[in-house]
Design a protein around this motif. Structure first.
Motif, mmCIF file in Angstrom:
data_model
loop_
_atom_site.group_PDB
_atom_site.id
_atom_site.type_symbol
_atom_site.label_atom_id
_atom_site.label_comp_id
_atom_site.label_asym_id
_atom_site.label_seq_id
_atom_site.Cartn_x
_atom_site.Cartn_y
_atom_site.Cartn_z
ATOM 1 N N GLN A 23 0.830 -1.201 0.000
ATOM 2 C CA GLN A 23 0.000 0.000 0.000
ATOM 3 C C GLN A 23 0.867 1.254 0.000
ATOM 4 O OE1 GLN A 23 -3.303 0.112 -0.430
ATOM 5 N NE2 GLN A 23 -3.163 -2.115 -0.682
ATOM 6 N N VAL A 24 2.027 1.179 0.634
ATOM 7 C CA VAL A 24 2.976 2.290 0.586
ATOM 8 C C VAL A 24 3.402 2.529 -0.864
ATOM 9 C CG1 VAL A 24 5.312 3.028 1.220
ATOM 10 C CG2 VAL A 24 3.799 2.025 2.945
ATOM 11 N N ARG A 25 3.730 1.475 -1.564
ATOM 12 C CA ARG A 25 4.147 1.621 -2.967
ATOM 13 C C ARG A 25 3.042 2.261 -3.799
ATOM 14 N NH1 ARG A 25 5.667 -3.671 -6.383
ATOM 15 N NH2 ARG A 25 3.392 -3.893 -6.323
ATOM 16 N N LYS A 26 1.792 1.872 -3.587
ATOM 17 C CA LYS A 26 0.677 2.466 -4.330
ATOM 18 C C LYS A 26 0.539 3.954 -4.004
ATOM 19 C CE LYS A 26 -2.127 -1.728 -4.821
ATOM 20 N NZ LYS A 26 -3.429 -2.386 -4.490
ATOM 21 N N ALA A 27 0.754 4.302 -2.755
ATOM 22 C CA ALA A 27 0.677 5.713 -2.366
ATOM 23 C C ALA A 27 1.754 6.519 -3.075
ATOM 24 C CB ALA A 27 0.806 5.851 -0.847
ATOM 25 N N PHE A 28 2.955 5.973 -3.179
ATOM 26 C CA PHE A 28 4.036 6.661 -3.884
ATOM 27 C C PHE A 28 3.719 6.801 -5.367
ATOM 28 C CE2 PHE A 28 6.354 6.394 -0.055
ATOM 29 C CZ PHE A 28 7.499 7.184 -0.178
ATOM 30 N N GLU A 29 3.129 5.792 -5.946
ATOM 31 C CA GLU A 29 2.751 5.880 -7.361
ATOM 32 C C GLU A 29 1.717 6.976 -7.578
ATOM 33 O OE1 GLU A 29 1.480 1.888 -8.050
ATOM 34 O OE2 GLU A 29 3.519 1.103 -8.318
ATOM 35 N N SER A 30 0.781 7.109 -6.651
ATOM 36 C CA SER A 30 -0.240 8.147 -6.770
ATOM 37 C C SER A 30 0.343 9.537 -6.554
ATOM 38 C CB SER A 30 -1.365 7.903 -5.746
ATOM 39 O OG SER A 30 -2.029 6.685 -6.009
ATOM 40 N N ALA A 31 1.391 9.621 -5.749
ATOM 41 C CA ALA A 31 1.986 10.921 -5.411
ATOM 42 C C ALA A 31 3.074 11.359 -6.378
ATOM 43 C CB ALA A 31 2.568 10.869 -3.998
ATOM 44 N N ALA A 32 3.481 10.480 -7.294
ATOM 45 C CA ALA A 32 4.689 10.705 -8.092
ATOM 46 C C ALA A 32 4.690 12.039 -8.825
ATOM 47 C CB ALA A 32 4.880 9.554 -9.073
ATOM 48 N N LYS A 33 3.568 12.436 -9.396
ATOM 49 C CA LYS A 33 3.522 13.665 -10.183
ATOM 50 C C LYS A 33 3.416 14.918 -9.319
ATOM 51 C CE LYS A 33 1.485 11.537 -14.307
ATOM 52 N NZ LYS A 33 0.331 11.542 -15.248
ATOM 53 N N ARG A 34 3.021 14.750 -8.060
ATOM 54 C CA ARG A 34 2.775 15.904 -7.194
ATOM 55 C C ARG A 34 3.888 16.176 -6.198
ATOM 56 N NH1 ARG A 34 -2.447 13.614 -4.593
ATOM 57 N NH2 ARG A 34 -1.990 15.264 -3.084
ATOM 58 N N VAL A 35 4.654 15.172 -5.876
ATOM 59 C CA VAL A 35 5.611 15.294 -4.780
ATOM 60 C C VAL A 35 6.762 16.221 -5.151
ATOM 61 C CG1 VAL A 35 6.924 13.256 -5.514
ATOM 62 C CG2 VAL A 35 6.987 13.980 -3.113
ATOM 63 N N SER A 36 7.209 16.990 -4.178
ATOM 64 C CA SER A 36 8.414 17.806 -4.310
ATOM 65 C C SER A 36 9.556 17.070 -3.628
ATOM 66 C CB SER A 36 8.212 19.183 -3.664
ATOM 67 O OG SER A 36 9.454 19.826 -3.469
ATOM 68 N N VAL A 37 10.531 16.628 -4.408
ATOM 69 C CA VAL A 37 11.658 15.904 -3.820
ATOM 70 C C VAL A 37 12.474 16.834 -2.932
ATOM 71 C CG1 VAL A 37 13.714 14.521 -4.312
ATOM 72 C CG2 VAL A 37 11.684 14.294 -5.759
ATOM 73 N N GLU A 38 12.563 18.099 -3.305
ATOM 74 C CA GLU A 38 13.248 19.066 -2.451
ATOM 75 C C GLU A 38 12.582 19.151 -1.082
ATOM 76 O OE1 GLU A 38 12.299 19.601 -5.520
ATOM 77 O OE2 GLU A 38 14.111 20.115 -6.654
ATOM 78 N N ARG A 39 11.256 19.141 -1.074
ATOM 79 C CA ARG A 39 10.525 19.191 0.188
ATOM 80 C C ARG A 39 10.706 17.894 0.976
ATOM 81 N NH1 ARG A 39 8.417 22.359 4.237
ATOM 82 N NH2 ARG A 39 6.506 21.428 5.076
ATOM 83 N N VAL A 40 10.842 16.772 0.304
ATOM 84 C CA VAL A 40 11.123 15.505 0.987
ATOM 85 C C VAL A 40 12.446 15.600 1.739
ATOM 86 C CG1 VAL A 40 11.724 13.071 0.640
ATOM 87 C CG2 VAL A 40 9.751 14.036 -0.545
ATOM 88 N N VAL A 41 13.474 16.131 1.070
ATOM 89 C CA VAL A 41 14.782 16.275 1.706
ATOM 90 C C VAL A 41 14.698 17.256 2.871
ATOM 91 C CG1 VAL A 41 17.150 17.053 1.367
ATOM 92 C CG2 VAL A 41 16.045 15.642 -0.369
ATOM 93 N N GLU A 42 13.961 18.343 2.682
ATOM 94 C CA GLU A 42 13.767 19.307 3.768
ATOM 95 C C GLU A 42 13.088 18.655 4.960
ATOM 96 O OE1 GLU A 42 11.440 23.579 4.535
ATOM 97 O OE2 GLU A 42 11.414 22.639 2.554
ATOM 98 N N THR A 43 12.115 17.790 4.691
ATOM 99 C CA THR A 43 11.407 17.086 5.760
ATOM 100 C C THR A 43 12.340 16.137 6.496
ATOM 101 O OG1 THR A 43 9.330 17.246 4.526
ATOM 102 C CG2 THR A 43 9.435 15.592 6.265
#
Length: 300
Positions: A217-237
């Protein structure tokens, strides 16, 4: 119909109408759809229905609302902890019920995944996170042996669980983060609920996959988020949360598998990959991805 009240200084009885005005009942309906603790409902009646509140008292007003069917009372039951009594006005969602458990906490993990639209399936278990006070980091340097030992066994899970109407509600005692990445979400009624933002949610479910219904289910969530996620914000988090373990390797692996391009992954690619890490705890015969140095289930 009248009931006796406290005697005034003149010793003359004061009569209080037991039947609230119809307009007060309709205004009370306007408090919902919402979930209240007893204290919150008393405060709402005092604030929104001051005339009625002063004439009959907020506690009597709650009784009238229950008798009229405007409000209903229910319990969130726990086998290990004291049950929690709540009141609802109107049709409320499980998300609102979860938020009522700890009003100073915030919704996270599977509940946040649902709020962000990363799954179409409403979770059977909702999570509310209450941060601990700041703690010192664990003693000793991270080593490969410590990693292997920690992730070779199953991850611990909270037993602070309540149930109601076939659903579970879990209170988490999370690490202190200063509520980094916590945002407001609109609900079906007045007011908002607090929950983790998209990037904080992805980090949290990598740290605790079991709280997102498991790794697949985690993998599915990442697939759904792929176009929206900010990788810069992930690193900041990640920088703000200061986890001991190298979760950036797991995040990079999952984002890459979800279709995020190499250009967008650059902020994670630049972080050091010093250890062989694990996608989750307790895997049997996992496979090592050499690029991210991450062990994952075979065939994942």
């Amino acid at each position: 119909v009248y009931i006796p009240s406290i005697m005034q200084a003149s010793e003359e009885p004061v009569s209080i109408p037991i039947e609230p005005p119809a307009v007060s009942v309709e205004r009370a309906r306007g408090l919902g759809p919402a979930v209240f603790t007893h204290k919150q409902l008393l405060a709402a009646i005092r604030a929104e229905l001051p005339g009625w509140s002063q004439s009959v008292g907020p506690s009597s007003a709650i009784r009238f609302l229950l008798e009229r069917g405007v409000a209903s009372r229910f319990q969130l039951r726990s086998d290990a902890y004291r049950s929690a009594t709540r009141y609802r006005i109107g049709e409320v969602s499980p998300v609102q019920i979860a938020a009522s458990l700890r009003p100073r906490g915030y919704l996270s993990h599977a509940t946040a995944v649902f709020l962000h639209g990363l799954t179409d399936e409403a979770p059977a278990t909702h999570y509310v996170n209450v941060e601990q006070s700041p703690k010192r980091p664990p003693p000793g340097a991270l080593t490969q042996q410590r990693l292997d030992q920690a992730f070779g066994r199953q991850q611990r899970a909270s037993n602070y669980v309540f149930t109601h109407d076939g659903l579970s509600y879990v209170v988490l005692s999370g690490k202190h983060t200063g509520e980094f990445g916590v945002v407001e979400f609109a609900t079906t009624g007045p007011g908002t609920v607090r929950a983790t933002d998209l990037e904080r949610t992805l980090v949290d479910i990598v740290v605790r996959p079991a709280y997102a219904s498991g790794l697949y289910q985690v993998r599915k969530a990442f697939e759904s988020a792929a176009k929206r996620v900010s990788v810069e914000r992930v690193v900041e988090t990640l920088t703000a949360l200061q986890h001991v373990y190298p979760y950036h390797q797991a995040l990079g692996f999952l984002l890459e598998r979800a279709g995020v391009s190499a250009d967008r992954l650059a902020p994670l690619q630049r972080l050091e990959r010093r250890w062989d890490f694990y996608l989750t705890h307790g895997m049997k015969n996992p496979v090592l991805d050499p690029a991210w140095r991450i062990y994952h289930p075979r065939g994942f």
